[in-house]
Write an enzyme that holds these catalytic residues in place. Structure first.
Site, PDB file in Angstrom:
ATOM      1  N   ASN A   7      -4.346  -7.745  51.207  1.00 54.57           N
ATOM      2  CA  ASN A   7      -3.451  -8.805  51.184  1.00 54.57           C
ATOM      3  C   ASN A   7      -2.996  -9.141  52.625  1.00 54.57           C
ATOM      4  O   ASN A   7      -2.013  -8.523  53.115  1.00 54.57           O
ATOM      5  CB  ASN A   7      -2.163  -8.642  50.174  1.00 54.57           C
ATOM      6  CG  ASN A   7      -1.339  -9.805  49.855  1.00 54.57           C
ATOM      7  OD1 ASN A   7      -0.955 -10.570  50.881  1.00 54.57           O
ATOM      8  ND2 ASN A   7      -0.954  -9.805  48.923  1.00 54.57           N
ATOM      9  N   GLU A  34      -3.443 -13.946  49.549  1.00 57.50           N
ATOM     10  CA  GLU A  34      -2.564 -14.665  50.016  1.00 57.50           C
ATOM     11  C   GLU A  34      -3.046 -15.184  51.324  1.00 57.50           C
ATOM     12  O   GLU A  34      -2.088 -15.201  52.269  1.00 57.50           O
ATOM     13  CB  GLU A  34      -1.198 -13.598  50.139  1.00 57.50           C
ATOM     14  CG  GLU A  34      -0.385 -13.697  48.955  1.00 57.50           C
ATOM     15  CD  GLU A  34       1.034 -13.296  48.780  1.00 57.50           C
ATOM     16  OE1 GLU A  34       1.642 -14.212  49.043  1.00 57.50           O
ATOM     17  OE2 GLU A  34       1.308 -12.041  49.184  1.00 57.50           O
ATOM     18  N   ASP A 149      -5.096  -7.391  45.018  1.00 58.87           N
ATOM     19  CA  ASP A 149      -3.632  -6.976  44.620  1.00 58.87           C
ATOM     20  C   ASP A 149      -3.371  -7.344  43.256  1.00 58.87           C
ATOM     21  O   ASP A 149      -3.333  -8.490  42.741  1.00 58.87           O
ATOM     22  CB  ASP A 149      -2.926  -8.237  45.736  1.00 58.87           C
ATOM     23  CG  ASP A 149      -1.423  -7.842  45.392  1.00 58.87           C
ATOM     24  OD1 ASP A 149      -0.942  -7.019  44.699  1.00 58.87           O
ATOM     25  OD2 ASP A 149      -0.611  -8.547  46.206  1.00 58.87           O
ATOM     26  N   ASN A 151      -0.765  -6.533  41.560  1.00 54.70           N
ATOM     27  CA  ASN A 151       0.795  -6.709  41.141  1.00 54.70           C
ATOM     28  C   ASN A 151       0.944  -5.972  39.931  1.00 54.70           C
ATOM     29  O   ASN A 151       2.000  -6.452  38.998  1.00 54.70           O
ATOM     30  CB  ASN A 151       1.056  -8.133  41.073  1.00 54.70           C
ATOM     31  CG  ASN A 151       1.509  -8.616  42.367  1.00 54.70           C
ATOM     32  OD1 ASN A 151       2.262  -8.142  43.151  1.00 54.70           O
ATOM     33  ND2 ASN A 151       0.841 -10.005  42.668  1.00 54.70           N
ATOM     34  N   ASP A 222      -2.270  -2.410  45.152  1.00 53.90           N
ATOM     35  CA  ASP A 222      -3.513  -2.874  45.646  1.00 53.90           C
ATOM     36  C   ASP A 222      -4.641  -1.690  45.123  1.00 53.90           C
ATOM     37  O   ASP A 222      -4.720  -0.670  45.463  1.00 53.90           O
ATOM     38  CB  ASP A 222      -3.793  -2.731  47.242  1.00 53.90           C
ATOM     39  CG  ASP A 222      -2.696  -3.816  47.723  1.00 53.90           C
ATOM     40  OD1 ASP A 222      -2.926  -5.099  47.992  1.00 53.90           O
ATOM     41  OD2 ASP A 222      -1.366  -3.299  47.980  1.00 53.90           O
ATOM     42  N   ASP A 251       2.829  -7.003  54.635  1.00 52.95           N
ATOM     43  CA  ASP A 251       3.617  -5.972  53.693  1.00 52.95           C
ATOM     44  C   ASP A 251       2.772  -5.151  53.093  1.00 52.95           C
ATOM     45  O   ASP A 251       3.089  -4.028  52.231  1.00 52.95           O
ATOM     46  CB  ASP A 251       4.710  -6.696  52.761  1.00 52.95           C
ATOM     47  CG  ASP A 251       4.422  -7.906  52.294  1.00 52.95           C
ATOM     48  OD1 ASP A 251       3.154  -8.274  52.289  1.00 52.95           O
ATOM     49  OD2 ASP A 251       5.185  -8.471  51.545  1.00 52.95           O
ATOM     50  N   HIS A 252       1.421  -5.493  52.903  1.00 55.90           N
ATOM     51  CA  HIS A 252       0.405  -4.560  52.252  1.00 55.90           C
ATOM     52  C   HIS A 252      -0.345  -3.976  53.339  1.00 55.90           C
ATOM     53  O   HIS A 252      -0.558  -4.415  54.538  1.00 55.90           O
ATOM     54  CB  HIS A 252      -0.697  -5.223  51.594  1.00 55.90           C
ATOM     55  CG  HIS A 252       0.164  -6.130  50.369  1.00 55.90           C
ATOM     56  ND1 HIS A 252      -0.189  -5.713  49.023  1.00 55.90           N
ATOM     57  CD2 HIS A 252       0.963  -7.176  50.200  1.00 55.90           C
ATOM     58  CE1 HIS A 252       0.770  -6.431  48.220  1.00 55.90           C
ATOM     59  NE2 HIS A 252       1.382  -7.420  48.780  1.00 55.90           N
TER      60      HIS A 252
END
Length: 261
Positions: A7, A34, A149, A151, A222, A251-252
């Site tokens: 991501n 993203e 990802d 989530n 993930d 942030d991943h």
């Protein structure tokens, strides 16, 4: 065949982050989430210069997924089946052929916050569609990697402080149960194949706020799910945790597998 998910949290803002990692890690296939750009805005040239074929399913300013592959991409499809009215760009599939053919499914599952509410309802409905697609893929009895990802925090050990996520859509019983239903059909969680006895982590996401990275306040959202035929080919699994400490990080961090394919 080294296959990874990342991501990137904005491809244009982090193209140097991505190309630096690609040059260092040298994955054969990567699914991105993203990308946050329409197809025509995707920065293809610096990635193509590294030897990658590129397929995207983009959306202006939000969401967006892509597949990068050093091998030719065949039979590409965009969008998760089951809702012709769904305009969110969250799913892409293609086949890559090394020693063996592997179906690659890249996904960016809805966040679902705030919950309860329409965004959480959309998340659960999307997961039901994913479940149906996952069953269809299993029926092919071929190697499939369904990664991205998700989530979803599957278990308490997948969060540094699970009690802080009790009201979050990522850790709701309904979200976790929806993921378990997919796994119970016969999919393997690649990271858990490598770390079956872990009681904490490993993590793949750290928020930018409140020193989450410095305090290792992470979560694992993930995931790489493998069909039985792909799991039989698994050689290794890794998480490139150090990418979170580099300049302009997402942030991943990337999660990768190596298949005998």
């Amino acid at each position: 065949m080294k296959i990874a998910t990342f991501n990137i949290n904005g491809i244009r803002a982090r193209i140097e982050t991505l190309t630096g990692w690609l040059a260092e890690a040298r994955p054969d296939v990567v699914v991105l989430q993203e990308i946050k750009t329409q197809d025509e805005g995707f920065p293809r040239e610096p990635i193509a210069d590294l030897g990658y074929n590129i397929e995207t399913h983009g959306q202006k300013g939000f969401n967006g997924v892509a597949i990068l592959s050093k091998l030719p991409l065949e039979d590409v499809s965009r969008g998760l089946p089951g809702d012709d009215g769904d305009e969110q760009a969250r799913y892409i599939e293609a086949t890559v052929v090394g020693h063996r053919a592997v179906r690659i499914c890249g996904l960016y599952l809805p966040n679902g916050n705030p919950q309860p509410g329409p965004k959480f309802d959309y998340k659960l409905a999307w997961m039901e569609r994913l479940h149906a697609r996952a069953r269809a893929l299993l029926a092919t009895e071929t190697p499939v990697a369904m990664l991205g990802d998700y989530n979803v925090i599957p278990e308490p050990r997948d969060a540094a402080f699970p009690e802080k996520w009790l009201d979050d859509a990522l850790f709701q019983p309904e979200s976790r149960a929806a993921l378990r239903r997919i796994l119970f059909d016969g999919w393997a969680d690649a990271v858990r194949l490598r770390h079956p006895g872990s009681t904490r982590g490993p993590f793949t996401f750290w928020d930018y706020q409140a020193g989450a990275w410095q305090r290792d306040n992470g979560i694992r959202i993930d995931h790489v799910l493998l069909s039985p035929q792909a799991a039989d080919l698994l050689i290794d699994v890794g998480i490139d945790r150090d990418e979170r400490a580099k300049d302009k990080p997402s942030d991943h961090v990337p999660v990768w597998i190596d298949l005998d394919a």
